[in-house]
Structure formats: structure tokens, C-alpha cells
Design an enzyme around this catalytic site. Structure first.
Site, PDB file in Angstrom:
ATOM      1  CD  GLU A  49      -8.723  -8.799  -7.289  1.00 54.37           C
ATOM      2  OE1 GLU A  49      -8.179  -9.429  -7.887  1.00 54.37           O
ATOM      3  OE2 GLU A  49      -8.606  -8.068  -6.174  1.00 54.37           O
ATOM      4  CB  CYS A  72      -4.869 -13.608  -5.046  1.00 57.05           C
ATOM      5  SG  CYS A  72      -6.379 -13.192  -3.974  1.00 57.05           S
ATOM      6  NE  ARG A 254       4.015  21.164  -5.944  1.00 59.72           N
ATOM      7  CZ  ARG A 254       5.004  20.602  -5.926  1.00 59.72           C
ATOM      8  NH1 ARG A 254       5.320  19.746  -4.739  1.00 59.72           N
ATOM      9  NH2 ARG A 254       5.986  20.993  -6.663  1.00 59.72           N
TER      10      ARG A 254
END
Length: 425
Positions: A49, A72, A254
Site C-alpha cells: 500500500e 495492516c 519461464r
């Protein structure tokens, strides 16, 4: 596509970087334009964020932020993301997955709403993210691989006029992505995901007359592409010594976007020779490859790993000796070690022998959490095996071991001529 799908794609590049913190992606959108994007950095550095808000700068004021995991709201090695979101002037927050961490879960929404920010979460957030992006040109958000096929893991999300359908598909992908993180938070233990492929008659490969395992191409491009995305969302990928010697795999990513995982070999009682060390890609790497750390778990010493001539060459190969008497004890010791390293998901690509040991060793206390079993319906696979046996190059086919009674089929999908069935314990 929608904005939370883009945030999810950002998060893939955080795997292996943010560990042991979760790999999170975020985008900031204002007036239908993506003005910021970010992913979680190394522990002690900015979360997704904050990176996206920094990228957006002043354009974040009045904008919406889309983030894969609940922001959080507590002080740890970094300040709370909720604080950064409020100070940046964000108007709307969309997060796809609730954080199982009790310090966070359910608390962030109340903090943000108290600050006057509209908050949407879970499936509702994913559906709204589809509706919000419906009128925008998001061609850059492609889940296609180099060969043009879809390689999203299990969700197989596709753009559709139905925002609810697309949003639910994206939500399923995000839930799949955070499955290992949830398990790690709740159990303090690495989530073990096994991937195997078998022919229509149940063969995993074939054996040479001298007992060596021979490679056998079983799945098509779509399944192989899917396999590389699963590697990209794993902290580590493991093969046994037999597979390493037979296939000489590079174990990198890949055909999908994301970082290559840490490479792990289950050596068991095999002691690697100088010729094997100098000839296997696991040790030598491939041109242009970023040399990530490599781990060998062995029941016997590997003296050639520390010889004077190879010390510099093998400086990023770590050997962990397993001291126990049974396979199950040693396997659990390995998972203990990976857990202590903060690894959320271990992807295992076993050969016939290792698969048998994993499934048979401890039926009452399974050594795995999830099995992705591909079964080919392509008749040419069986024909290839028959030709090898008839020519004398192969002695017999190697059968996939029977599944333990604890295995429960949860989901299935078909990609080309290959059928995927997902089993859980």
C-alpha cells in the site's frame, strides 16, 4: 480483468522478497486511471500500500486503492498501512482477502471507516473491482503466457461482461494465492503442495533397463504453463535426486510472470558426484539466470559440496543433513527447517519413488497438504511409452502410487487434453 487482478499480478513479484511477510500487491486508481502500483518489499521496508501511494503521490488524494490483503493496522517493523492510507487522502479501499493475523483481522476496516473512508472486502470487493474497471481499457492486465494460453492457477479468470462472474473468479484466485499464507499464520508451518502428472493409464514416466528413470512428456502446453505459475507463487520448488538426474530440470519460472522460487533437492541417500555437479543445471545454473539460494536435504554427507575446487562455484548451495531413521521423520525435519526460514509454500514435483514415499510414509498424519494431479487424455503419450519399451530404450512404465485414504477430491478443471484434479487432506 479488474483492478484487484492487477494487484494480484503485482503480488507475484513480492514472493521470495517479502518473506516471511505475505506477498501483497496494490494499485491506486483515480478517475479510471491507474496512478500508482506497488508490492511489499523486504522485511522492515514498505508494504504494498505504501509503495503504491508513493507511486501515486498527490494523485492519491480522493482516489481508490485496491489491495490483495487487508491493510495492516498495527506498528511492527513499519508503521500501519491504515495510517498511510488515511494520511494520503484515499477515499475508497478495496481488499480481497482478510488477514488471518489476529492483530489485523477485522480491525483495519473499523479504523478506515472511522476516518470516513468507504471500505469493501472479500468477494464484494472483487465484484466491485470488476464493475469499476468494466469501462476502462485494461488490455495490459494479461493472464496469458508466452504461447497465448491462460495460466492462472485454478481460477482461470477471463474477462466477461458479467462483473459478478468475473469478480468471483478473481476472488477465487486470490483465496488460492493466500491459502499457504493462511496456513503458515495459523500453524507456523510451510504448506506442502504436490504436483504430479500421469498418463491416461496412470504412468508417471518410464524406467531404463539399467534402472535409471527416463523422462516422458505427459502434459501439454496449457498444463505446463499452469505449472510454471504455481512455481511463481511458491517460495520453493523441490524435486528428488532421481528426477534431477533423469530430467536435469532448471526449476525456474519461464511461462508465467513472477520470481523463480528457491530450488530444493531431496537427495535422500544419494551422494552427488563431481560429474553430476558439473553437468546438472541445479548446480551450474542456466545462462542469464539470477542465482537464488539452493538447498539440498540429504541423509548422507555431500563432501564434494565443500571441496576446495568447488567452494566458490557452489557458494550458494546449502546442504542440510537429516539425522532421523525414517523418511517421515526426515521429511518433517525438512519442513520444520523451511518453516523456520519463513517459507509459506513448498511446491513438490516428485518422481515415482518420492511420490510413493510421501503418500505411503505416514497415512494417518499426511506429509502433504494439497495434491494437484494432472491426467493426460492424449493417446500419443501412451504411444510414446510403448515405442520406448518396444525399442528397448525403456524396460517398463512407472506407475503413480495409489492415493492415501485421507485424500479428498475438491476441484477439477480441463486444459486442452489434460484434466486437473485437486486433492486435499
Amino acid at each position: 480483468m479488474n483492478y484487484l487482478q492487477l494487484a494480484l499480478e503485482e503480488s507475484f513479484f513480492s514472493i521470495g522478497i517479502s518473506r516471511p511477510n505475505p506477498a501483497v500487491g496494490a494499485v491506486v486508481v483515480k478517475d479510471g486511471i491507474i496512478v500508482g502500483r506497488g508490492r511489499t518489499q523486504r522485511p522492515g521496508n514498505a508494504h504494498a500500500e505504501v509503495m503504491a501511494l508513493r507511486d501515486a503521490g498527490e494523485l492519491a488524494r480522493g482516489a481508490a486503492i485496491y489491495v490483495t490483503l487487508e491493510p495492516c493496522c498495527h506498528y511492527g517493523r513499519t508503521p500501519p498501512c491504515t495510517k498511510a492510507i488515511i494520511e494520503a487522502g484515499i477515499a475508497e479501499v478495496y481488499f480481497a482477502h482478510a488477514d488471518p493475523n489476529p492483530l489485523v483481522r477485522g480491525k483495519s476496516r473499523a479504523i478506515l471507516e472511522e476516518a470516513g473512508i468507504a471500505v469493501y472486502e472479500g468477494e464484494d470487493a472483487c465484484i466491485r473491482a470488476s464493475a469499476n474497471a468494466a469501462s476502462e481499457n485494461l488490455d495490459e492486465l494479461s493472464g496469458e503466457c508466452a504461447d497465448g494460453g491462460e495460466c492462472r492457477v485454478l481460477g482461470f479468470a477471463e474477462s466477461t461482461a458479467d462483473a459478478k462472474q468475473e469478480g468471483r473468479s478473481v476472488f477465487a484466485e486470490v483465496e488460492r494465492f493466500f491459502e499457504a499464507y493462511d496456513y503458515f499464520v495459523c500453524n507456523k508451518r510451510t504448506f506442502v503442495e504436490v504436483k504430479s502428472a500421469v498418463s491416461e493409464d496412470g504412468f508417471m514416466g518410464c524406467s531404463a533397463p539399467d534402472g535409471r528413470r527416463l523422462p516422458l512428456k505427459i502434459t501439454g502446453d496449457g498444463a505446463n504453463c499452469w505449472n510454471h505459475e504455481l512455481r511463481a507463487m511458491s517460495d520453493a520448488v523441490l524435486v528428488g535426486a532421481g528426477t534431477l538426474l533423469a530430467d536435469n530440470p532448471s526449476l525456474d519460472v519461464r511461462y508465467a510472470q513472477g520470481n523463480s522460487p528457491v530450488k530444493v533437492v531431496w537427495a535422500g541417500h544419494h551422494e552427488f558426484t563431481d560429474a553430476e555437479i558439473s553437468g546438472l543445471k541445479f548446480f551450474t545454473g542456466i545462462p542469464g539466470e539470477s542465482r537464488a539460494s539452493r538447498l539440498i536435504y540429504a541423509c548422507v554427507p555431500q563432501p564434494r559440496m565443500v571441496s576446495a575446487s568447488s567452494k566458490e562455484f557452489l557458494s550458494d548451495v546449502e546442504v542440510v543433513l537429516l539425522p532421523h531413521g525414517t523418511f517421515a521423520e526426515n521429511w518433517r525435519a525438512m519442513v520444520d527447517d523451511l518453516s523456520a526460514r519463513g517459507m509459506h509454500r513448498l511446491m513438490v514435483e516428485p518422481g515415482e519413488r518420492l511420490a510413493r514415499e510421501i503418500f505411503d510414509a505416514s497415512p494417518d498424519a499426511p506429509l502433504w497438504n494439497r495434491l494437484d494431479l494432472w491426467r493426460s487424455t492424449d493417446p500419443s503419450v501412451e504411444a510414446s511409452l510403448e515405442r520406448l519399451i518396444e525399442s528397448g530404450s525403456a524396460k517398463c512404465g512407472l506407475e503413480f502410487p495409489g492415493l492415501p485414504s485421507s485424500a479428498v477430491a475438491k476441484e477439477s478443471a480441463m486444459v486442452g487434453l489434460d484434466v486437473l484434479t485437486v486433492f486435499c487432506t
